[in-house]
Design an enzyme around this catalytic site. Structure first.
Site, short mmCIF file in Angstrom:
data_model
loop_
_atom_site.label_atom_id
_atom_site.label_comp_id
_atom_site.label_asym_id
_atom_site.label_seq_id
_atom_site.Cartn_x
_atom_site.Cartn_y
_atom_site.Cartn_z
N LYS A 66 0.85 -1.20 0.00
CA LYS A 66 0.00 0.00 0.00
C LYS A 66 0.89 1.25 0.00
CE LYS A 66 -4.00 1.91 2.53
NZ LYS A 66 -4.82 1.77 3.74
N SER A 116 -9.85 1.82 2.68
CA SER A 116 -9.02 2.58 1.78
C SER A 116 -8.02 1.74 0.99
CB SER A 116 -8.26 3.65 2.59
OG SER A 116 -7.34 3.03 3.47
N SER A 146 -9.81 -0.45 6.84
CA SER A 146 -9.23 -0.38 5.49
C SER A 146 -8.55 -1.64 4.99
CB SER A 146 -8.24 0.77 5.43
OG SER A 146 -8.95 1.97 5.33
N1 GLN Z 1 -13.26 4.02 6.04
C1 GLN Z 1 -12.65 4.47 7.24
C2 GLN Z 1 -12.33 5.93 7.13
O1 GLN Z 1 -12.65 6.50 6.16
C3 GLN Z 1 -11.44 3.66 7.56
C4 GLN Z 1 -10.22 4.06 6.84
C5 GLN Z 1 -9.01 3.29 7.25
O2 GLN Z 1 -9.09 2.25 7.89
N2 GLN Z 1 -7.86 3.83 6.90
O3 GLN Z 1 -11.78 6.51 8.01
#
Ligand code: GLN
Length: 498
Positions: A91, A166, A190
């Site tokens: 990532k 994400s 994410s």
């Molecule tokens: N969808 C969640 C957010 O927008 C989690 C994002 C993440 O785990 N980085 O914060």
């Protein structure tokens, strides 16, 4: 390409359908070289990534050079790592000296780090070639990878749909055979959520067990790097590579890494006799639960019982407030963490034309460099932390966080693991929630509680939803430092599905 993009069952002639464990063994036995394996995946990337857009950067030369080195080390008998030679998708939030790190933001376009993240270093030391850096929501804020400044990732199961976020890039790479392994970060879901939408495996380890050094911070008290794979065993093997104490991370745990590989191997027998599984009432009743997801989830519970587990219901009343607490705490931490991207310390400087003051240059840099979701959260967080609101919002949210941790502690005094759906629905269409931040946030309902409590969780593929024909994930949650339980139960569940 919807069907052909998916990884089918093991096909001897196609290295991109092999599991990481199989590849590692063949590489070790010198039946196949790491260079061949790496090239097969690079070919696959070339063939399908124009449609999927899982990668922001492909490091072909670096990956092949790393593979050549592993092949030499194996030939001379100097490699002991269990995943040596198996390539991986990283990532784009972990810094690397040999490839740009952008966090899918314009503000970091072309940024080259002077050092490697601890996770990056561990991968290199384990002889794992890095194929490239994968797409994500900007600075890991989002649930669909649509907040990437470089365009969204498409779900290989249906290219008109999101692969989640994400970490949609790594999950889509796994699901389409572009990489056998991936690394993500999970601040509120994410890793687990994209895994659920692509029928891959993703684990958010216990907070503090995988180093955050060189992981570009979103919300430091929630962020956690973790492994992804196509099988539970592959994920466990990678987990052991990246976990462990790091003196460069002040919140790094000193405890020994839970024996996750042993647990995955033990679970493969499929026997769950003596294991108590708790179903969280509050997570079964989440808003907008799709019929096909619920049906898949019920089938999973029935399967766990058939395999010998005792299934009981547990009550975690404070989970109802997890979303509210998370979307206060996260923006507060974001507003402070992202202050460094000002064109002076970090970030592409804009507006430095001799006509603007330093303050104006910083404002222009941030206005042009950040996307709308990142700005929204910085503004929200700054507001919530301001004098007069701090107690009403931030302190209150921290109290809720404590209650959630207490609910987990109480639950784990009765059960070995907890389970729930990962997402309320299967993959939604690209664009469907793009203009509705609240709808996007609601997609995180089932995954956020465990980040707030610092415990661990896994998404493992369940039966496809009968109404949409798309993947559904089963979430398995364990107590802090009980990561091995996820793998024991996850591997057993996976074996039971076969
Ligand atoms: N969808 C969640 C957010 O927008 C989690 C994002 C993440 O785990 N980085 O914060």
């Amino acid at each position: 390409m919807t069907d052909t993009a998916l990884v089918g069952s093991h096909d001897d002639s196609d290295l991109t359908t092999w599991t990481a464990a199989e590849l590692a063994e063949k590489i070790r036995d010198r039946e196949v070289s790491s260079v061949e394996v790496t090239r097969a995946h690079l070919d696959r990337i070339r063939a399908v990534d124009a449609d999927v857009h899982a990668f922001l950067h492909v490091g072909e030369d670096a990956a092949v050079a790393a593979a050549e080195q592993v092949d030499r080390d194996i030939a001379s008998g100097t490699v002991a790592s269990p995943l040596a030679g198996v390539p991986l998708a990283l990532k784009d939030v972990f810094v690397t000296t040999d490839a740009p790190t952008t966090c899918a933001s314009k503000i970091l376009e072309g940024y080259m780090s002077p050092y490697d993240a601890t996770v990056t270093k561990k991968l290199r030391a384990a002889g794992i070639p890095i194929l490239g850096k994968t797409n994500m929501d900007e600075f890991a804020m989002g649930s669909s990878t649509e907040n990437s400044a470089y365009g969204p990732t498409h779900n290989p199961w249906d290219l008109t749909r999101t692969a989640g976020g994400s970490g949609g890039g790594s999950a889509a790479a796994l699901a389409s055979g572009m990489a056998p392994l991936g690394i993500g970060t999970d601040t509120g879901g994410s890793i687990r959520q994209p895994a659920a939408l692509t029928a891959t495996v993703g684990v958010k380890p216990t907070y503090g067990t995988v180093s955050r050094y060189g992981l570009v911070a979103c919300a430091s008290s929630l962020d956690q790097g973790g492994p992804t794979g196509r099988t539970v065993l592959d994920t466990a093997l990678l987990h052991e590579v990246i976990a462990g104490h790091d003196r460069f991370d002040a919140t790094s745990s000193q405890r020994p890494v839970a024996p996750v590989v042993e647990a995955a191997r033990q679970g493969a027998s499929g026997d769950l006799t003596g294991v108590t599984v708790g179903v969280v009432k509050q997570l079964e009743e989440v808003r907008g639960l799709q019929a096909g997801v619920e049906e898949s989830y019920r089938a999973s519970l029935a399967q766990l019982e058939r395999q010998g587990a005792t299934v009981v219901e547990v009550d975690c009343p404070s989970f109802d407030y997890a979303l509210n607490a998370y979307y206060l705490i996260l923006p507060c931490e974001v507003s402070s963490n992202l202050a460094r991207f000002d064109g002076m310390r970090y970030g592409q400087r804009r507006g430095d034309d001799g006509h603007h003051s330093a303050d104006e240059v910083m404002a222009i840099t941030r206005a042009e460099g950040f996307g709308p979701e990142v700005k929204r959260r910085i503004i929200l967080g700054t507001y919530a932390l301001s004098v007069g609101y701090y107690d009403a919002y931030y302190i209150k949210a921290q109290r809720v966080r404590n209650l959630i941790a207490q609910d987990f502690a109480k639950a784990f005094s009765r059960v070995d693991v907890l389970v729930s759906p990962v997402t309320p629905t299967t993959a939604f269409a690209l664009g469907e929630k793009a203009d509705d931040p609240l709808a996007m946030y609601l997609f995180d309902l089932c995954t956020l509680p465990l980040n707030l409590a610092g415990v661990c969780g896994m998404s493992v593929p369940g039966p496809l939803a009968s109404d949409t024909g798309l993947p559904v994930g089963l979430q398995i949650m364990g107590p802090a430092h009980g990561d091995d339980r996820l793998y024991r139960v996850g591997a057993a569940y996976e074996a039971g599905r076969a």
